[in-house]
Design a protein around this motif. Sequence first.
Motif, PDB file in Angstrom:
ATOM      1  N   THR A  54      -7.665   4.824  17.776  1.00 55.60           N
ATOM      2  CA  THR A  54      -8.747   4.310  16.945  1.00 55.60           C
ATOM      3  C   THR A  54      -8.198   4.061  15.544  1.00 55.60           C
ATOM      4  O   THR A  54      -7.040   4.360  15.261  1.00 55.60           O
ATOM      5  CB  THR A  54      -9.940   5.289  16.909  1.00 55.60           C
ATOM      6  N   ALA A  55      -9.016   3.499  14.682  1.00 59.31           N
ATOM      7  CA  ALA A  55      -8.544   3.172  13.335  1.00 59.31           C
ATOM      8  C   ALA A  55      -9.646   3.402  12.318  1.00 59.31           C
ATOM      9  O   ALA A  55     -10.837   3.334  12.634  1.00 59.31           O
ATOM     10  CB  ALA A  55      -8.070   1.723  13.267  1.00 59.31           C
ATOM     11  N   MET A  56      -9.223   3.693  11.100  1.00 61.46           N
ATOM     12  CA  MET A  56     -10.123   3.748   9.953  1.00 61.46           C
ATOM     13  C   MET A  56      -9.684   2.672   8.966  1.00 61.46           C
ATOM     14  O   MET A  56      -8.489   2.522   8.706  1.00 61.46           O
ATOM     15  CB  MET A  56     -10.071   5.118   9.272  1.00 61.46           C
ATOM     16  N   GLN A  57     -10.632   1.938   8.448  1.00 59.72           N
ATOM     17  CA  GLN A  57     -10.312   0.891   7.485  1.00 59.72           C
ATOM     18  C   GLN A  57     -11.193   1.033   6.259  1.00 59.72           C
ATOM     19  O   GLN A  57     -12.397   1.260   6.359  1.00 59.72           O
ATOM     20  CB  GLN A  57     -10.501  -0.492   8.111  1.00 59.72           C
ATOM     21  N   LEU A  58     -10.556   0.900   5.090  1.00 56.65           N
ATOM     22  CA  LEU A  58     -11.258   0.925   3.813  1.00 56.65           C
ATOM     23  C   LEU A  58     -10.805  -0.282   3.003  1.00 56.65           C
ATOM     24  O   LEU A  58      -9.608  -0.580   2.942  1.00 56.65           O
ATOM     25  CB  LEU A  58     -10.956   2.208   3.032  1.00 56.65           C
ATOM     26  N   TRP A  59     -11.754  -0.954   2.380  1.00 50.68           N
ATOM     27  CA  TRP A  59     -11.449  -2.138   1.584  1.00 50.68           C
ATOM     28  C   TRP A  59     -11.235  -1.749   0.126  1.00 50.68           C
ATOM     29  O   TRP A  59     -11.834  -0.781  -0.371  1.00 50.68           O
ATOM     30  CB  TRP A  59     -12.580  -3.151   1.693  1.00 50.68           C
ATOM     31  N   ASP A  60     -10.402  -2.516  -0.551  1.00 52.38           N
ATOM     32  CA  ASP A  60     -10.117  -2.258  -1.959  1.00 52.38           C
ATOM     33  C   ASP A  60     -11.046  -3.085  -2.841  1.00 52.38           C
ATOM     34  O   ASP A  60     -10.940  -4.315  -2.881  1.00 52.38           O
ATOM     35  CB  ASP A  60      -8.657  -2.591  -2.268  1.00 52.38           C
ATOM     36  N   ALA A  61     -11.935  -2.409  -3.554  1.00 50.99           N
ATOM     37  CA  ALA A  61     -12.904  -3.106  -4.403  1.00 50.99           C
ATOM     38  C   ALA A  61     -12.241  -3.801  -5.583  1.00 50.99           C
ATOM     39  O   ALA A  61     -12.802  -4.746  -6.148  1.00 50.99           O
ATOM     40  CB  ALA A  61     -13.966  -2.120  -4.903  1.00 50.99           C
ATOM     41  N   THR A  62     -11.033  -3.370  -5.968  1.00 44.59           N
ATOM     42  CA  THR A  62     -10.352  -3.998  -7.104  1.00 44.59           C
ATOM     43  C   THR A  62      -9.671  -5.307  -6.712  1.00 44.59           C
ATOM     44  O   THR A  62      -9.247  -6.061  -7.588  1.00 44.59           O
ATOM     45  CB  THR A  62      -9.286  -3.061  -7.694  1.00 44.59           C
ATOM     46  N   LYS A  63      -9.504  -5.547  -5.408  1.00 42.51           N
ATOM     47  CA  LYS A  63      -8.865  -6.751  -4.869  1.00 42.51           C
ATOM     48  C   LYS A  63      -7.352  -6.788  -5.110  1.00 42.51           C
ATOM     49  O   LYS A  63      -6.713  -7.821  -4.876  1.00 42.51           O
ATOM     50  CB  LYS A  63      -9.489  -8.033  -5.450  1.00 42.51           C
ATOM     51  N   ARG A  64      -6.789  -5.677  -5.584  1.00 38.97           N
ATOM     52  CA  ARG A  64      -5.322  -5.652  -5.726  1.00 38.97           C
ATOM     53  C   ARG A  64      -4.663  -5.754  -4.355  1.00 38.97           C
ATOM     54  O   ARG A  64      -3.638  -6.411  -4.186  1.00 38.97           O
ATOM     55  CB  ARG A  64      -4.886  -4.372  -6.451  1.00 38.97           C
ATOM     56  N   VAL A  65      -5.238  -5.058  -3.374  1.00 40.96           N
ATOM     57  CA  VAL A  65      -4.848  -5.242  -1.981  1.00 40.96           C
ATOM     58  C   VAL A  65      -6.115  -5.562  -1.198  1.00 40.96           C
ATOM     59  O   VAL A  65      -7.229  -5.430  -1.719  1.00 40.96           O
ATOM     60  CB  VAL A  65      -4.148  -3.992  -1.398  1.00 40.96           C
ATOM     61  N   SER A  66      -5.956  -5.973   0.042  1.00 41.47           N
ATOM     62  CA  SER A  66      -7.140  -6.284   0.852  1.00 41.47           C
ATOM     63  C   SER A  66      -7.770  -5.014   1.406  1.00 41.47           C
ATOM     64  O   SER A  66      -8.965  -4.777   1.235  1.00 41.47           O
ATOM     65  CB  SER A  66      -6.763  -7.224   2.005  1.00 41.47           C
ATOM     66  N   PHE A  67      -6.947  -4.199   2.073  1.00 41.08           N
ATOM     67  CA  PHE A  67      -7.490  -2.988   2.676  1.00 41.08           C
ATOM     68  C   PHE A  67      -6.381  -2.004   3.006  1.00 41.08           C
ATOM     69  O   PHE A  67      -5.193  -2.338   3.004  1.00 41.08           O
ATOM     70  CB  PHE A  67      -8.303  -3.303   3.941  1.00 41.08           C
ATOM     71  N   VAL A  68      -6.806  -0.783   3.294  1.00 39.10           N
ATOM     72  CA  VAL A  68      -5.944   0.252   3.865  1.00 39.10           C
ATOM     73  C   VAL A  68      -6.484   0.536   5.261  1.00 39.10           C
ATOM     74  O   VAL A  68      -7.685   0.745   5.442  1.00 39.10           O
ATOM     75  CB  VAL A  68      -5.962   1.536   3.014  1.00 39.10           C
ATOM     76  N   ARG A  69      -5.604   0.541   6.240  1.00 37.12           N
ATOM     77  CA  ARG A  69      -6.009   0.750   7.635  1.00 37.12           C
ATOM     78  C   ARG A  69      -5.095   1.791   8.271  1.00 37.12           C
ATOM     79  O   ARG A  69      -3.869   1.659   8.202  1.00 37.12           O
ATOM     80  CB  ARG A  69      -5.940  -0.563   8.410  1.00 37.12           C
ATOM     81  N   VAL A  70      -5.700   2.807   8.856  1.00 43.40           N
ATOM     82  CA  VAL A  70      -4.947   3.894   9.483  1.00 43.40           C
ATOM     83  C   VAL A  70      -5.214   3.896  10.980  1.00 43.40           C
ATOM     84  O   VAL A  70      -6.370   3.954  11.409  1.00 43.40           O
ATOM     85  CB  VAL A  70      -5.340   5.266   8.894  1.00 43.40           C
ATOM     86  N   PHE A  71      -4.145   3.822  11.772  1.00 50.92           N
ATOM     87  CA  PHE A  71      -4.246   3.976  13.220  1.00 50.92           C
ATOM     88  C   PHE A  71      -4.063   5.452  13.567  1.00 50.92           C
ATOM     89  O   PHE A  71      -3.093   6.080  13.121  1.00 50.92           O
ATOM     90  CB  PHE A  71      -3.171   3.155  13.939  1.00 50.92           C
ATOM     91  N   PHE A  72      -4.968   5.986  14.368  1.00 53.66           N
ATOM     92  CA  PHE A  72      -4.867   7.369  14.830  1.00 53.66           C
ATOM     93  C   PHE A  72      -4.494   7.354  16.311  1.00 53.66           C
ATOM     94  O   PHE A  72      -5.273   6.899  17.153  1.00 53.66           O
ATOM     95  CB  PHE A  72      -6.189   8.105  14.620  1.00 53.66           C
ATOM     96  N   VAL A  73      -3.290   7.847  16.602  1.00 47.15           N
ATOM     97  CA  VAL A  73      -2.758   7.838  17.961  1.00 47.15           C
ATOM     98  C   VAL A  73      -2.685   9.280  18.452  1.00 47.15           C
ATOM     99  O   VAL A  73      -2.137  10.153  17.770  1.00 47.15           O
ATOM    100  CB  VAL A  73      -1.356   7.195  18.008  1.00 47.15           C
ATOM    101  N   TRP A  74      -3.218   9.524  19.642  1.00 47.85           N
ATOM    102  CA  TRP A  74      -3.271  10.888  20.171  1.00 47.85           C
ATOM    103  C   TRP A  74      -1.898  11.381  20.613  1.00 47.85           C
ATOM    104  O   TRP A  74      -1.031  10.592  20.970  1.00 47.85           O
ATOM    105  CB  TRP A  74      -4.254  10.962  21.337  1.00 47.85           C
TER     106      TRP A  74
END
Length: 303
Positions: free
Chosen positions: A126-146
């Motif tokens: 599964t993954a968690m994604q967070l967007w950057d409100a400052t627009k310096r980057v688009s987002f941070v996305r973390v893949f969680f692998v069992w």
Amino acid sequence: MPDGLFAGPKRINLYYLHELFRHSATMVRSEVKQELGEDIALNAGMWGGSYLVADDTGVSKTNVVRLYCITSVPNNSILDKKENLDSFMDIYRKRLQENFKQYSLELVDPKWGEPIPYTNRARPTTAMQLWDATKRVSFVRVFFVWNEATWADSIIYDTIRNIKVIKELLNIDSRPPVKEVQELKFLLQDVLIIYFTLRPILTPDFVEHAEPTITELFNHFINGMHDPELVKAQFMQVYSNALVYGYEEALAPAYKEEGLNIHRIEDWPAEKINYVPDSIKTILAPALEAKFRWFRKNLNSSK
């Protein structure tokens, strides 16, 4: 925590990003133990492969705006209970927000929980994604692998999934699909990432076949690939050269010896998630880890 993260308005130090992800997971582990009462082994680092073509100190050669992480999470732990997994994700979310805030990023609107295609049916990534409100980057996305694993093992294992993803568009038994240019660019980037990840175990014949195409594609990416017609032409070249099959051939035999079919990775036993045969691990893992030791050495010598 790294002293800095960005190296100018359009460059990021990928060694520091890797360390930030690694350190964040260590902090989450401590916080989970404090809040949930169990020590959960976590290993994390960069996902995406742009570090494979960074400069000698880890600075990206292109404008990296999608920040990907891969984190291995143990099976058979308190996280098997939904309420504990929800708490874990909330802890992880808060830690990412706090840590990236130190580098002037404002991570907002977190979303997580959807299964990632071509992963284990019983315990999907599964993954968690967070967007950057400052627009310096688009987002941070973390893949969680069992299944507990090293960062390098998780990268190698996930490469099988990524090969299946790109094969959707590169299957020579089907006509080349008509796709948006941006989607083709992402696919071509993954073609490069997989090539450089697997390079030490690719057959000499395949390397001789693929190298001209990969070199040309890489040079276009480094110089900026903004022309839609160029993107389409590069896609057709990759498609017609059947590169995806060389990637499969590099991995399939070692897994087959273990009774595992890389073409059916979704059906593997859950305990084989994040599994890498020793014959592959002993070659690829040191090569992946050596990149970051090289970055660290050069950063230390430049101080």
